[in-house]
Design an enzyme around this catalytic site. Structure first.
Site, PDB file in Angstrom:
ATOM      1  N   ASN A  44       3.287  -1.467  -9.085  1.00  0.00           N
ATOM      2  CA  ASN A  44       2.556  -1.701  -7.857  1.00  0.00           C
ATOM      3  C   ASN A  44       3.133  -3.147  -7.360  1.00  0.00           C
ATOM      4  O   ASN A  44       2.407  -3.783  -6.511  1.00  0.00           O
ATOM      5  CB  ASN A  44       1.092  -1.734  -8.059  1.00  0.00           C
ATOM      6  CG  ASN A  44       0.391  -0.388  -8.708  1.00  0.00           C
ATOM      7  OD1 ASN A  44       0.817   0.564  -8.097  1.00  0.00           O
ATOM      8  ND2 ASN A  44      -0.135  -0.538  -9.455  1.00  0.00           N
ATOM      9  N   HIS A 130     -12.145   3.811  -6.701  1.00  0.00           N
ATOM     10  CA  HIS A 130     -11.918   3.487  -8.271  1.00  0.00           C
ATOM     11  C   HIS A 130     -12.567   3.496  -9.250  1.00  0.00           C
ATOM     12  O   HIS A 130     -13.879   3.232  -9.150  1.00  0.00           O
ATOM     13  CB  HIS A 130     -10.759   2.209  -7.916  1.00  0.00           C
ATOM     14  CG  HIS A 130     -10.253   1.720  -9.064  1.00  0.00           C
ATOM     15  ND1 HIS A 130     -10.322   0.706 -10.181  1.00  0.00           N
ATOM     16  CD2 HIS A 130      -8.824   2.262  -9.452  1.00  0.00           C
ATOM     17  CE1 HIS A 130      -9.597   0.845 -11.211  1.00  0.00           C
ATOM     18  NE2 HIS A 130      -8.324   1.650 -10.552  1.00  0.00           N
ATOM     19  N   GLU A 170     -12.262   2.116  -0.649  1.00  0.00           N
ATOM     20  CA  GLU A 170     -10.786   1.285  -0.667  1.00  0.00           C
ATOM     21  C   GLU A 170     -10.120   1.159   0.495  1.00  0.00           C
ATOM     22  O   GLU A 170     -10.383   1.900   1.632  1.00  0.00           O
ATOM     23  CB  GLU A 170      -9.832   2.149  -1.761  1.00  0.00           C
ATOM     24  CG  GLU A 170     -10.296   2.023  -3.223  1.00  0.00           C
ATOM     25  CD  GLU A 170      -9.609   2.886  -3.948  1.00  0.00           C
ATOM     26  OE1 GLU A 170      -8.117   3.052  -3.765  1.00  0.00           O
ATOM     27  OE2 GLU A 170      -9.957   3.404  -5.156  1.00  0.00           O
ATOM     28  N   SER A 174      -5.633   4.279  -4.093  1.00  0.00           N
ATOM     29  CA  SER A 174      -4.666   3.928  -5.237  1.00  0.00           C
ATOM     30  C   SER A 174      -3.766   5.057  -5.549  1.00  0.00           C
ATOM     31  O   SER A 174      -2.718   5.187  -6.014  1.00  0.00           O
ATOM     32  CB  SER A 174      -5.298   3.582  -6.347  1.00  0.00           C
ATOM     33  OG  SER A 174      -6.262   4.291  -6.954  1.00  0.00           O
ATOM     34  N   ASP A 199     -12.848  -2.516  -1.233  1.00  0.00           N
ATOM     35  CA  ASP A 199     -11.658  -2.962  -2.527  1.00  0.00           C
ATOM     36  C   ASP A 199     -10.194  -2.874  -1.663  1.00  0.00           C
ATOM     37  O   ASP A 199      -9.477  -1.742  -1.584  1.00  0.00           O
ATOM     38  CB  ASP A 199     -11.623  -1.715  -3.469  1.00  0.00           C
ATOM     39  CG  ASP A 199     -10.825  -2.131  -4.582  1.00  0.00           C
ATOM     40  OD1 ASP A 199      -9.913  -3.070  -4.490  1.00  0.00           O
ATOM     41  OD2 ASP A 199     -10.959  -1.197  -5.662  1.00  0.00           O
ATOM     42  N   HIS A 202      -4.821  -2.324  -2.918  1.00  0.00           N
ATOM     43  CA  HIS A 202      -3.528  -1.986  -2.686  1.00  0.00           C
ATOM     44  C   HIS A 202      -3.062  -2.302  -1.148  1.00  0.00           C
ATOM     45  O   HIS A 202      -2.010  -1.948  -0.706  1.00  0.00           O
ATOM     46  CB  HIS A 202      -3.338  -0.476  -2.796  1.00  0.00           C
ATOM     47  CG  HIS A 202      -3.361  -0.114  -4.297  1.00  0.00           C
ATOM     48  ND1 HIS A 202      -2.398  -0.210  -5.354  1.00  0.00           N
ATOM     49  CD2 HIS A 202      -4.629   0.137  -5.124  1.00  0.00           C
ATOM     50  CE1 HIS A 202      -2.639   0.426  -6.333  1.00  0.00           C
ATOM     51  NE2 HIS A 202      -3.946   0.214  -6.464  1.00  0.00           N
ATOM     52  N   LYS A 229      -0.871  -6.670  -7.678  1.00  0.00           N
ATOM     53  CA  LYS A 229      -0.186  -5.597  -6.958  1.00  0.00           C
ATOM     54  C   LYS A 229       0.768  -6.340  -6.118  1.00  0.00           C
ATOM     55  O   LYS A 229       1.877  -6.784  -6.488  1.00  0.00           O
ATOM     56  CB  LYS A 229      -0.988  -4.683  -6.366  1.00  0.00           C
ATOM     57  CG  LYS A 229      -1.922  -4.293  -7.341  1.00  0.00           C
ATOM     58  CD  LYS A 229      -2.945  -3.181  -7.209  1.00  0.00           C
ATOM     59  CE  LYS A 229      -3.800  -2.638  -8.201  1.00  0.00           C
ATOM     60  NZ  LYS A 229      -3.727  -2.595  -9.504  1.00  0.00           N
TER      61      LYS A 229
HETATM   62  C1  LIG Z   1      -7.995   0.660  -6.049  1.00  0.00           C
HETATM   63  C2  LIG Z   1      -8.054  -0.192  -7.235  1.00  0.00           C
HETATM   64  N1  LIG Z   1      -9.024  -1.438  -7.439  1.00  0.00           N
HETATM   65  C3  LIG Z   1      -8.829  -2.027  -8.373  1.00  0.00           C
HETATM   66  C4  LIG Z   1      -8.054  -1.984  -9.700  1.00  0.00           C
HETATM   67  C5  LIG Z   1      -8.040  -2.846 -10.663  1.00  0.00           C
HETATM   68  O1  LIG Z   1      -7.242  -3.960 -10.489  1.00  0.00           O
HETATM   69  P1  LIG Z   1      -6.636  -4.772 -11.688  1.00  0.00           P
HETATM   70  O2  LIG Z   1      -5.392  -4.102 -12.064  1.00  0.00           O
HETATM   71  O3  LIG Z   1      -6.291  -5.969 -11.229  1.00  0.00           O
HETATM   72  O4  LIG Z   1      -7.554  -4.629 -12.953  1.00  0.00           O
HETATM   73  C6  LIG Z   1      -6.967  -1.084  -9.462  1.00  0.00           C
HETATM   74  C7  LIG Z   1      -6.020  -1.023 -10.420  1.00  0.00           C
HETATM   75  O5  LIG Z   1      -5.175  -0.218 -10.721  1.00  0.00           O
HETATM   76  C8  LIG Z   1      -6.986  -0.235  -8.061  1.00  0.00           C
HETATM   77  O6  LIG Z   1      -6.088   0.694  -8.106  1.00  0.00           O
END
Ligand SMILES: Cc1ncc(COP(=O)(O)O)c(C=O)c1O
Length: 383
Positions: A44, A130, A170, A174, A199, A202, A229
């Site tokens: 990412n 997520h 989101e 993801s 969230d 990404h 990311k």
């Molecule tokens: C949509 C989403 N939110 C939160 C996270 C978590 O973030 P982190 O990798 O900083 O723990 C991810 C991680 O892959 C994600 O894809």
């Protein structure tokens, strides 16, 4: 007699192995059977900043100036100048009043959910949010009402049933790479006197043409951004009104009882944002690469989804077949994500291909050639 936990562990590992769902780590840099990874389309680091010399120097500078460790939780003495600098920067580019930092996006999301909600709440969320959001909501005891993925009508039906509420999505999903209709959701939330929580893991940093974030306080009430990311480093932040952040600082157990993000890392994330602000060519190179991949893949007859972002899934369906295609690619030196259920719904296992600004046209061309070979010309089949 074997310990009951030993039995449980052995049984679960055996089941996961038998169903082809045993997840295992692989040492970075080695593909299947130790084939070297020459072309990495699995991570990412969308702007290619994780290995930038400028950011390595910023990390060193941050460590020298502010220290490598924060030494305590934020409420004791772990909150310093580097953290404040980063928080102010994040507020300036998103327009939120206040901010708090975490060591990861997972902890930011799950802490937010379990601190805001309790068993008296009903929370509305997109079907594909997520795992960190789901886990936090489960811990909170709140009831979860899920609307169909990115479906405004379905979201409206739930808001009409549960007005004065909260809706969670989101920004860029993801595993699918598609973008939520943030403006429409924002208008809907206003209509039903509800908050919108996004969230933005990404999206943040990628869609950033003029130095300000693509999603801001104008559209969303609470925004979670991550640094692991597009920023190429580590950590996360919750951005919201001063009252919300004051409430979370005073009540979020994970924030109160955990060592703060290291100041060197806070400074690093600050430097990464500055670097992105002065490098508009990076998001633009990324966009060119996304367009090139999509053009070549559709010319080759490969089925793509509607995603216009760096995350380009190719749905295979079957778990085992997805692993076989990913392994064949690894043997040729191409690393791509192989995502199976339960991470994605059963029957929608996929290759998760991620583009970044540093991929060359040649690498993208070669990836598409290999994909076409394995999916179209001589399709791999389940034995
Ligand atoms: C949509 C989403 N939110 C939160 C996270 C978590 O973030 P982190 O990798 O900083 O723990 C991810 C991680 O892959 C994600 O894809």
């Amino acid at each position: 007699m074997a310990h009951p936990l030993t039995e449980k562990i052995t049984q679960q590992l055996t089941q996961q192995q038998a169903s082809g769902l045993l997840r295992q780590r692989k040492l970075l840099g080695s593909g299947t059977d130790n084939h070297p990874v020459n072309f990495d389309f699995s991570h990412n680091d969308y702007l290619g900043l994780a290995s930038s010399t400028e950011l390595a120097q910023a990390l060193y500078q941050g460590a020298l100036t502010y220290g490598v460790g924060s030494k305590a939780s934020p409420l004791v003495s772990g909150y310093g100048e580097a953290h404040q600098l980063l928080e102010q920067k994040l507020c300036a580019i998103t327009g939120h009043q206040a901010c708090m930092l975490f060591c990861s996006g997972f902890s930011a999301n799950s802490t937010l959910m379990k601190t805001l909600f309790d068993s008296t709440d009903v929370v509305i969320a997109d079907k594909l949010v997520h795992a960190s959001i789901i886990d936090g909501l489960v811990d909170s005891g709140a009831k979860l009402a899920r609307y169909l993925h990115n479906d405004i009508d379905s979201a409206e039906r739930l808001l009409a049933k549960h007005p004065n509420n909260v809706l969670i999505t989101e920004s860029v999903f993801s595993m699918d790479g598609d973008s939520a209709p943030i403006n429409a959701l924002s208008a809907l939330c206003q209509q039903y006197n509800s908050w919108l929580i996004v969230d933005d893991a990404h999206g943040f940093g990628v869609v950033d043409p003029h130095g300000s974030a693509a999603i801001t306080a104008k559209q969303v009430d609470i925004q979670v951004v991550t640094f692991g990311k597009a920023l190429g480093c580590q950590g996360a932040a919750i951005l919201a009104s001063q009252d919300v952040i004051d409430f979370l600082v005073a009540n979020a157990r994970h924030y109160i009882y955990s060592t703060a993000l290291s100041p060197a890392n806070a400074y690093l994330a600050y430097a990464a944002i500055e670097l992105i602000q002065k490098s508009p060519h990076l998001p633009s190179q990324l966009n060119d690469n996304i367009t090139l991949f999509r053009t070549l893949a559709s010319q080759a007859g490969i089925n793509l989804t509607a995603s216009q972002t760096a995350i380009q899934p190719i749905i295979i369906g079957d778990n085992a077949l997805t692993m076989m295609v990913a392994e064949s690619l690894a043997q040729k030196g191409f690393k791509v994500g192989a995502i199976r259920s339960p991470t994605v719904p059963v029957g929608s296992a996929r290759l998760r291909i991620t583009l970044n600004a540093k991929h060359t046209s040649l690498q993208i061309n070669q990836l598409v050639t290999q994909l076409a070979l394995l999916l179209i010309d001589q399709p791999i089949e389940n034995p």
